[in-house]
Design an enzyme around this catalytic site. Structure first.
Site, PDB file in Angstrom:
ATOM      1  N   LYS A 181     -46.283  83.659  28.775  1.00  0.00           N
ATOM      2  CA  LYS A 181     -45.597  82.858  29.784  1.00  0.00           C
ATOM      3  C   LYS A 181     -44.136  82.754  29.396  1.00  0.00           C
ATOM      4  CE  LYS A 181     -45.779  78.337  31.995  1.00  0.00           C
ATOM      5  NZ  LYS A 181     -46.551  77.096  32.123  1.00  0.00           N
ATOM      6  N   LYS A 204     -47.104  85.919  33.154  1.00  0.00           N
ATOM      7  CA  LYS A 204     -46.436  85.052  34.116  1.00  0.00           C
ATOM      8  C   LYS A 204     -44.959  84.919  33.811  1.00  0.00           C
ATOM      9  CE  LYS A 204     -46.596  80.249  35.395  1.00  0.00           C
ATOM     10  NZ  LYS A 204     -46.955  78.947  34.954  1.00  0.00           N
TER      11      LYS A 204
HETATM   12  C1  PBG Z   1     -47.168  74.048  34.001  1.00  0.00           C
HETATM   13  C2  PBG Z   1     -47.121  75.219  34.908  1.00  0.00           C
HETATM   14  C3  PBG Z   1     -45.991  75.780  35.528  1.00  0.00           C
HETATM   15  C4  PBG Z   1     -46.464  76.783  36.375  1.00  0.00           C
HETATM   16  C5  PBG Z   1     -47.860  76.819  36.243  1.00  0.00           C
HETATM   17  N1  PBG Z   1     -48.232  75.861  35.327  1.00  0.00           N
HETATM   18  C6  PBG Z   1     -44.566  75.395  35.456  1.00  0.00           C
HETATM   19  C7  PBG Z   1     -43.810  75.492  34.195  1.00  0.00           C
HETATM   20  O1  PBG Z   1     -44.289  75.928  33.165  1.00  0.00           O
HETATM   21  O2  PBG Z   1     -42.662  75.065  34.236  1.00  0.00           O
HETATM   22  C8  PBG Z   1     -45.618  77.621  37.281  1.00  0.00           C
HETATM   23  C9  PBG Z   1     -46.332  78.238  38.428  1.00  0.00           C
HETATM   24  C10 PBG Z   1     -45.465  78.722  39.530  1.00  0.00           C
HETATM   25  O3  PBG Z   1     -44.214  78.720  39.454  1.00  0.00           O
HETATM   26  O4  PBG Z   1     -46.032  79.119  40.548  1.00  0.00           O
HETATM   27  N2  PBG Z   1     -47.186  74.323  32.660  1.00  0.00           N
HETATM   28 ZN    ZN Z   2     -46.794  72.440  31.378  1.00  0.00          ZN
END
Ligand code: PBG
Ligand code: ZN
Length: 327
Positions: free
Chosen positions: A196, A249
């Site tokens: 991520k 992601k």
């Molecule tokens: C929370 C989380 C996020 C997303 C999914 N779970 C946001 C972040 O990490 O700031 C983003 C998903 C999206 O943008 O569609 N941890």
């Molecule tokens: Zn989070």
């Protein structure tokens, strides 16, 4: 002509049937996971301004949304609970009657065969908006693990079929696997968001989930977009700790990373086509600048071609309809 020597690739493109016979990648409604935002309160169906077609639902409106997903043949949803009450340690994240736990219970009760995935993080539940607990402005790693494991167990107890931790603390798969096993959930898989990146593409999601960090950013725990090999180290750790699926992601700017993980590991890979990717397509489509249907199907297909087995996407309902030949 005879003296020229070249290959005739167009031979295999001559008709629709011929093209379908040599097609290497395909996209199916069964590939999709649909994200749903659930808020507290009654009679809420709020469209997220930067994500046309995506809503925050209160529990009393969740049923019709789930029915639609099931009717379209989409096999799975991921639920994001958005609580009203937030505190420093994210109490609502691991409360047995928290919004996410209630939504999971409701979804499994209404559609037992639907695969319900729980997003396991603290940022929607903490008043500071970070994914872990904090001391003097520092996001603590090990101290956050216990709370994540508790969150995962309470979600599994509520009936979640898959636990999807997204917080990027080191050891979160190990801690959650240990917690789940100890609580008797040794059959509950972990879908790790272990690759991520710290990305601007999450902007619209943070509006939908009220999870914007109140100070600083997520760069000390989410990955640097410049890094490729680090994705392999993250995946290796998560696989070793017991991850059953790996999420990459965002997806669109990271297709090379999906391919890299695919080539090096044999676990199922999920591409998360995130909120900012969705927002850009919707904005251009609303202006009539692109053909939304064609762009979406091509984009989702590219994630499969890059090596993803599954695509988590806000376009899932539309794409499922389009794949069935409906408008
Ligand atoms: C929370 C989380 C996020 C997303 C999914 N779970 C946001 C972040 O990490 O700031 C983003 C998903 C999206 O943008 O569609 N941890
Ligand atoms: Zn989070």
């Amino acid at each position: 002509m005879k003296e020229l020597n070249f290959n005739r690739h167009r031979r295999l493109r001559g008709s629709a049937n011929l093209r379908s016979m040599v097609r290497e990648t395909s996209l199916h409604k069964e590939d999709f996971i649909y994200p749903i935002f659930v808020v507290e309160g009654e009679n809420v169906k709020n469209e997220i301004s930067s994500m046309p077609g995506v809503f925050q639902f209160s529990m009393d409106n969740l049923g019709t949304e789930l029915d639609e997903v099931v009717d379209l043949g989409i096999p799975s949803v991921i639920l994001f609970g958005v609580p009203i009450e937030k505190d420093a340690v994210g109490t609502q994240a691991y409360h047995d009657h928290g919004i996410t736990q209630e939504a999971i219970r409701f979804a499994k009760n209404r559609h037992p065969e639907l695969v319900v995935i729980a997003d396991t993080c603290l940022c929607q539940y903490t008043d500071h908006g970070h994914c872990g607990v904090i001391e003097e402005g520092v996001i603590l790693n090990d101290e956050s693990l216990d709370l994540l494991a508790r969150t995962a167990v309470s979600q599994a107890k509520a009936g979640a079929d898959i636990i999807a931790p997204s917080n990027m603390m080191d050891g979160f798969v190990a801690a959650i696997r240990y917690g789940l096993d100890e609580a008797g959930f040794d059959n509950t898989p972990i879908m790790s968001y272990g690759v991520k990146y710290s990305s601007a593409y999450y902007g619209p999601f943070r509006e939908a989930a009220h999870s914007t960090p109140q100070f600083g950013d997520r760069k000390t725990y989410q990955m640097d977009p410049a890094n490729r090999m680090e994705a392999l180290r993250e995946t290796a750790s998560d696989v070793q700790e017991g991850a059953d699926f790996m999420i990459v992601k965002p997806a669109l700017s990271y297709l090379d990373i999906i391919r890299e993980v695919r080539d090096n590991f044999d676990i199922p890979i999920v591409a998360y086509n995130v909120s900012g990717e969705y927002a850009m397509v919707k904005a251009a489509a609303a202006n009539g600048w692109i053909d939304e249907k064609k762009i979406v199907l091509e984009t989702l297909l590219s994630m499969k071609r890059a090596g993803a087995d599954i695509v988590m996407t806000y376009h899932a309902k539309d794409a499922a309809r389009w794949l069935e030949g409906k408008e």
